[in-house]
Write a protein that holds these residues in place. Structure first.
Motif, PDB file in Angstrom:
ATOM      1  N   MET A 158       0.813  -1.214   0.000  1.00  0.00           N
ATOM      2  CA  MET A 158       0.000   0.000   0.000  1.00  0.00           C
ATOM      3  C   MET A 158       0.846   1.263   0.000  1.00  0.00           C
ATOM      4  O   MET A 158       0.577   2.203  -0.755  1.00  0.00           O
ATOM      5  N   SER A 159       1.894   1.288   0.808  1.00  0.00           N
ATOM      6  CA  SER A 159       2.713   2.505   0.859  1.00  0.00           C
ATOM      7  C   SER A 159       3.444   2.740  -0.462  1.00  0.00           C
ATOM      8  O   SER A 159       3.584   3.880  -0.910  1.00  0.00           O
ATOM      9  N   SER A 179       2.352   1.793  -3.423  1.00  0.00           N
ATOM     10  CA  SER A 179       1.340   2.213  -4.387  1.00  0.00           C
ATOM     11  C   SER A 179       1.108   3.721  -4.321  1.00  0.00           C
ATOM     12  O   SER A 179       0.833   4.371  -5.343  1.00  0.00           O
ATOM     13  N   GLN A 180       1.232   4.272  -3.138  1.00  0.00           N
ATOM     14  CA  GLN A 180       0.960   5.695  -2.933  1.00  0.00           C
ATOM     15  C   GLN A 180       2.094   6.601  -3.400  1.00  0.00           C
ATOM     16  O   GLN A 180       1.945   7.827  -3.417  1.00  0.00           O
ATOM     17  N   PRO A 182       0.318   8.095  -7.080  1.00  0.00           N
ATOM     18  CA  PRO A 182      -1.131   7.914  -6.953  1.00  0.00           C
ATOM     19  C   PRO A 182      -1.918   8.236  -8.219  1.00  0.00           C
ATOM     20  O   PRO A 182      -3.131   8.017  -8.262  1.00  0.00           O
ATOM     21  N   GLN A 188      -7.011   3.502 -10.713  1.00  0.00           N
ATOM     22  CA  GLN A 188      -7.303   2.782  -9.480  1.00  0.00           C
ATOM     23  C   GLN A 188      -8.033   1.467  -9.770  1.00  0.00           C
ATOM     24  O   GLN A 188      -8.932   1.415 -10.606  1.00  0.00           O
ATOM     25  N   TYR A 203      -1.182  -4.351   3.553  1.00  0.00           N
ATOM     26  CA  TYR A 203      -0.913  -3.204   4.425  1.00  0.00           C
ATOM     27  C   TYR A 203       0.260  -3.417   5.373  1.00  0.00           C
ATOM     28  O   TYR A 203       0.711  -2.471   6.020  1.00  0.00           O
TER      29      TYR A 203
END
Length: 244
Positions: free
Chosen positions: A110-111, A113-114, A117, A121, A169
């Motif tokens: 998740m981190s 992917s950010q 951004p 999606q 996550y």
């Protein structure tokens, strides 16, 4: 002989490698394909599926093999193979990231992917009481397999499964002494919509790899460009063997 261990990405299973495994064997490689817990034929209660479990099961399998391996991870499995290298660096000859997440210490899927951004999606639905997600048909076709043949994409559609949220996550603990000591190679897919080339480049700047190869492919080169993928893996192995 090179022993290759193949690890699939999120929502998928070892079935994604079926097209390329026979060709890799022809190139004097032995192959081990792993279904992560909760994927493919590795049935597991979704509430017990964790990133640590992913890593531990891959470690256990590699420890049962003779000699160090070439460990290839696709997509989410970039996190998994990095965690495996942290635990058993002496058993990993090389890490090969196939349009995969390439972490630093403390990163998660998740981190990472950010970090970029702006990419499209994924459309997912929560299932299993919020413990997992399933990928929408639109995302499967337009994000994962947009450049695959219609026939192959249709066959693959029904094989996608659910994905436990916990491994996505969970941050990974990595050290220079272990993870940092293992040689790394990256296969950059320049038409990828799931992990766009811009994000791949950001990760490569943060964690430089020994070699970087490029494919004119989307996120599923084992479907859209299988023979080119085989030749690229072969090229990496030739480079590895020449440096020994």
């Amino acid at each position: 002989m090179n022993h290759i261990v193949l690890i699939h990405g999120a929502w998928q299973g070892g079935w994604v490698w079926q097209i390329i495994t026979s060709s890799l064997k022809i190139h004097n490689c032995s192959i081990t394909v792993i279904d992560l817990p909760g994927h493919g034929e590795n049935i597991y209660p979704i509430e017990k599926v964790t990133l640590e479990l992913y890593i531990d099961q891959v470690v256990k399998k590699i420890m049962s093999l003779n000699g160090p391996v070439q460990l290839i991870g696709h997509s989410m499995a970039g996190i998994v193979i990095s965690g495996v290298a942290e635990k058993i660096p002496d058993k990993i000859d090389n890490l090969i990231y196939l349009c995969a997440f390439l972490p630093c210490n403390g990163d998660s899927v998740m981190s990472l992917s950010q970090l970029f951004p702006q990419h499209p999606q994924l459309i997912t639905n929560m299932v299993e009481g919020g413990l997992a997600t399933e990928l929408s048909a639109t995302s499967k076709m337009e994000i994962f397999m947009h450049d695959s043949s219609e026939d192959i994409a249709k066959l693959a559609m029904s094989n996608f499964g659910i994905q436990a949220i916990e491994p996505i996550y969970t941050p990974l603990t990595l050290s220079q002494a272990n993870f940092g000591s293992v040689k790394k190679h990256y296969i950059r897919c320049n038409k990828d919509r799931a992990i766009p080339p811009e994000l791949q480049d950001i990760m490569l700047c943060r964690v430089p790899c020994d070699t970087v190869q490029e494919l004119p492919s989307g996120h599923s080169p084992f479907f859209s460009h299988p023979m080119e993928l085989v030749e690229t893996i072969k090229l990496i192995l030739i480079q590895i063997n020449h440096t020994k």
